[in-house]
Design an enzyme around this catalytic site. Structure first.
Site, PDB file in Angstrom:
ATOM      1  N   ARG A  14       0.812  -1.224   0.000  1.00 10.64           N
ATOM      2  CA  ARG A  14       0.000   0.000   0.000  1.00 10.64           C
ATOM      3  C   ARG A  14       0.843   1.270   0.000  1.00 10.64           C
ATOM      4  O   ARG A  14       0.517   2.244  -0.688  1.00 10.64           O
ATOM      5  CB  ARG A  14      -0.913   0.007   1.230  1.00 10.64           C
ATOM      6  CG  ARG A  14      -2.088  -0.937   1.135  1.00 10.64           C
ATOM      7  CD  ARG A  14      -2.914  -0.884   2.395  1.00 10.64           C
ATOM      8  NE  ARG A  14      -4.075  -1.774   2.294  1.00 10.64           N
ATOM      9  CZ  ARG A  14      -4.948  -1.975   3.274  1.00 10.64           C
ATOM     10  NH1 ARG A  14      -4.801  -1.342   4.426  1.00 10.64           N
ATOM     11  NH2 ARG A  14      -5.977  -2.788   3.112  1.00 10.64           N
TER      12      ARG A  14
ATOM     13  N   LEU B  58      -8.498  -6.742  12.652  1.00  9.94           N
ATOM     14  CA  LEU B  58      -9.693  -7.430  13.149  1.00  9.94           C
ATOM     15  C   LEU B  58      -9.295  -8.518  14.148  1.00  9.94           C
ATOM     16  O   LEU B  58      -9.896  -8.648  15.219  1.00  9.94           O
ATOM     17  CB  LEU B  58     -10.476  -8.033  11.986  1.00  9.94           C
ATOM     18  CG  LEU B  58     -11.788  -8.740  12.326  1.00  9.94           C
ATOM     19  CD1 LEU B  58     -12.772  -7.766  12.950  1.00  9.94           C
ATOM     20  CD2 LEU B  58     -12.389  -9.372  11.080  1.00  9.94           C
TER      21      LEU B  58
END
Length: 337
Positions: free
Chosen positions: A122, A220
């Site tokens: 990214r 998460l």
């Protein structure tokens, strides 16, 4: 308590143990507790362009730091490379990189040229887009989804079509946006901060798990694991004394974040930054902006999501070391094991 807002944390005793929260909603003043767990999310909405909702401005982090909690790695803010820009109603909408995994490509909107390996990390894709925009003066590059099966991504396609853009027929204008903070309130493996009785879970915290550049959705897993551990540890705390002999530590940033702060964060603590800009950010009115600047100035290297134009190389001697800010915003280095 829906609609209630925390005004500050309640501390008692010489050690400053956290025994509750004070609200300012007019219905409940004090809430005492064995332990207080901050799970307030991150601060990416402090940047001028973001994938986050407007409330992600570091309010929980400010509460914790004002109470004496140490924070770490605030310079590590991940930018997502493909957030929608210039589409009314979908500004900042995140286009998952799974779409690029299916074969979608990125193009200069002026020349149509592909200019980056779309499946690079990214931070690399974000920097490539930002540099292309700086060269061309454009506001966005084009994400071409026309060759993939858009039926595999009904949520993304549906949201774009509701906004009047059909990704099966036209390019989607995208640009990098502030996405996720790897730094936050420093916690141990049970979610404990440096203030007894105060815990952090999720993006408000810094566990060290994400390093300098978080991978997709491992946050998460972090939330599930540390939430369970923090709750169990908090329930082992002694009962609160009721707050009668304690003291309130108020939140420092009580007014809405200004447009000037968001512009300064994007300009001086953006995808690439330097010492001169970070020094200017030290003067900002928002405490989180100053924390980012202090950590960024201390890390005179480029690593993961933190890229210093004036220190472009990674320093091997800083491997595994974290920038920690304690009381009075004093900065030190720690090696976590």
């Amino acid at each position: 308590l829906e609609g209630a807002r925390a005004r500050g944390l309640w501390l008692e005793g010489e050690e400053g143990r956290c025994v509750g929260v004070v609200c300012e909603d007019g219905r409940v003043d004090e809430i005492s507790a064995r332990g207080v767990i901050l799970a307030t999310g991150g601060a990416a909405a402090l940047w001028g362009r973001t994938t986050n909702p407007p409330g992600s401005q570091g309010s929980g982090l400010v509460l914790g730091h004002a109470a004496g909690a140490q924070v770490a790695d605030m310079e590590m803010l991940q930018f997502h490379p493909t957030a929608v820009i210039g589409v009314q109603g979908r500004e900042g909408f995140l286009i998952t990189e799974a779409i690029r995994g299916e074969g979608a490509t990125l193009h200069d909107l002026g020349t149509g040229e592909r200019f980056v390996e779309e499946l690079a990390p990214r931070d690399e894709v974000s920097r490539a887009i930002q540099r292309r925009l700086a060269q061309t003066g454009g506001q966005a590059v084009g994400l071409d989804m026309r060759s993939i099966d858009v039926g595999r991504f009904p949520n993304v396609v549906g949201a774009l079509r509701e906004a009047g853009l059909d990704p099966a027929r036209e390019l989607v204008p995208v640009a990098p946006a502030a996405h996720y903070g790897m730094g936050g309130m420093a916690v141990d493996l049970e979610g404990r901060s440096s203030v007894r009785g105060l815990y952090g879970v999720g993006e408000v915290s810094c566990t060290g798990l994400h390093g300098a550049n978080r991978l997709a959705s491992n946050s998460l897993s972090e939330c599930f694991v540390f939430a369970r551990r923090a709750v169990r540890a908090a329930l082992d705390e002694p009962a609160a004394g009721g707050g009668t002999a304690g003291r309130l530590v108020p939140e420092r940033a009580t007014k809405p974040v200004s447009g000037a702060t968001r512009a300064a964060m994007w300009r001086y603590a953006g995808i690439e930054r330097d010492g001169e800009g970070l020094e200017r950010l030290l003067q900002d009115e928002h405490p989180v902006a100053r924390l980012v600047a202090r950590c960024g100035l201390a890390r005179e290297e480029s690593r993961g999501a933190h890229v210093r134009r004036d220190h472009p190389e990674r320093k091997q001697e800083l491997d595994g070391r974290h920038v920690v800010v304690g009381g009075e915003e004093a900065v030190r280095w720690e090696e976590w094991r």
